[in-house]
Design a protein around this motif. Sequence first.
Motif, short mmCIF file in Angstrom:
data_model
loop_
_atom_site.label_atom_id
_atom_site.label_comp_id
_atom_site.label_asym_id
_atom_site.label_seq_id
_atom_site.Cartn_x
_atom_site.Cartn_y
_atom_site.Cartn_z
N GLU A 84 3.97 0.75 -9.26
CA GLU A 84 2.66 0.25 -9.69
C GLU A 84 1.59 0.85 -8.79
N VAL A 85 0.60 1.46 -9.43
CA VAL A 85 -0.44 2.18 -8.67
C VAL A 85 -1.68 1.31 -8.50
N TYR A 86 -2.17 1.24 -7.27
CA TYR A 86 -3.39 0.49 -6.97
C TYR A 86 -4.48 1.44 -6.48
N GLY A 87 -5.66 1.34 -7.09
CA GLY A 87 -6.80 2.12 -6.61
C GLY A 87 -7.25 1.58 -5.26
N GLY A 88 -8.05 2.38 -4.55
CA GLY A 88 -8.58 1.94 -3.27
C GLY A 88 -9.35 0.63 -3.44
N GLY A 89 -9.06 -0.36 -2.62
CA GLY A 89 -9.78 -1.64 -2.71
C GLY A 89 -9.11 -2.65 -3.62
N GLU A 90 -8.15 -2.21 -4.42
CA GLU A 90 -7.51 -3.17 -5.34
C GLU A 90 -6.48 -4.04 -4.63
N LEU A 91 -5.74 -3.43 -3.73
CA LEU A 91 -4.75 -4.21 -2.96
C LEU A 91 -5.19 -4.25 -1.51
N VAL A 92 -5.57 -3.07 -1.00
CA VAL A 92 -6.11 -2.96 0.37
C VAL A 92 -7.26 -1.94 0.31
N PRO A 93 -8.18 -1.99 1.29
CA PRO A 93 -9.24 -0.97 1.30
C PRO A 93 -8.65 0.43 1.35
N ALA A 94 -9.36 1.39 0.75
CA ALA A 94 -8.86 2.75 0.59
C ALA A 94 -8.25 3.32 1.88
N LEU A 95 -8.99 3.20 2.97
CA LEU A 95 -8.52 3.88 4.18
C LEU A 95 -7.51 3.07 4.99
N GLN A 96 -7.06 1.95 4.42
CA GLN A 96 -5.94 1.23 5.04
C GLN A 96 -4.61 1.58 4.37
N ALA A 97 -4.67 2.54 3.45
CA ALA A 97 -3.46 2.88 2.69
C ALA A 97 -2.32 3.33 3.62
N PHE A 98 -2.65 4.16 4.60
CA PHE A 98 -1.60 4.71 5.46
C PHE A 98 -0.90 3.60 6.27
N ASP A 99 -1.72 2.72 6.86
CA ASP A 99 -1.13 1.63 7.66
C ASP A 99 -0.35 0.65 6.80
N THR A 100 -0.79 0.50 5.56
CA THR A 100 -0.09 -0.41 4.63
C THR A 100 1.31 0.12 4.33
#
Length: 374
Positions: A84-100
């Motif tokens: 399931e794909v989430y755009g930036g801000g949908e699950l976490v802010p865009a630039l937290q993707a790596f840490d997530t």
Amino acid sequence: MRKFTRKDFFKGIALGTISLPIMIRSCAGENFAQQQTSANIITQKKYKWKMVTTWPPNFPVLGEACTMLADLVKKMSGGRMEIEVYGGGELVPALQAFDTVRSGAAEMGSGAAYYWAGKTPATQFFASVPFGMNAQQLNAWILCGGGMALWEELYARFNVVPLLGGNTGVQMGGWFNREINSMADLKGLKMRMPGLGGKVLERAGGSAVLLAGGEIYTGLERGIIDATEWIGPYHDYKMGFHQIAKYYYAPGWHEAGTALEFFINKDKFEELPTDLQQIIRSAAQQINVWMLSEFEAKNAIYLKKLLEEEKVQIRKYPKEVLDQLRSFTKDIIAEICEEDAFSKKVYASYKSFADRATAWAEFTEKSYYNDIVM
Ligand code: CA
């Protein structure tokens, strides 16, 4: 205020919850199966992953690539794996993707390696270096020239596995309301320019302003910034920059072919059966080829549109300006390598590959474009 909408151009591809038949695989003949019914019925485990991305939801090309990958993986795995794909801000802010992804809260992400330069500076060599390799050369270095082993070693520190996930090709140099005729014209210029390019601009006396994609148009309109770079004709047209900026500069010296990436939590990846691992790798390879091709196809169409319908004025950076910016780039990279041992190791590999590739291109690509092409 103008809103950036993409709905007219792309339908959102929402991944629905589709119930799939449980796959039952019998690996024995009928007689044998009668004796060992339960042992021969293997219910294959299903995987449901989350992909967090740095792109706005359904963002053309970059976001589309993520939904395409999810679709490919689902088809190739016969429905055993859904992402399931989430755009930036949908699950976490865009630039937290790596840490997530690093933490395992999401299994997979999509971005560009230079976004993580604040964690460790060597990441940017796997995305884009000003005056560096183009898409073809960067793919060659990463896939066939030793780059991938270094990238894997670097991301392993974060418990993450990197995969190439596309390339923008050579970008455009950006939108300006004044001509750039000499280095003096860059002094005091407030320009949206991320990454190493931004550092180079600052050394030239400008200031690099970081604005998220959705803020650039109003920033330029209201004079918060004087200029902006983005990607190329296709995306730039959709952003509407031609409505508020006079000159479109070429080439994108700061991004000669930016690689996009997928990154996967290492533990989650290693838990997968090897066929699903290979399916993800193969899907990413397909996206890597598709994205560069898509940009190449669409940019050519939209450049024509900008020139013929919108009467955009294209300008080329003067050689003197490019020479000076190149010189600043070398200084900045030398400083990064001085401070960070892994950057030094990566750049040594990058630079020796780039030098060989350039010498080869002298007689092939360059000669072809300059002397031969119809
Ligand atoms: Ca850019």
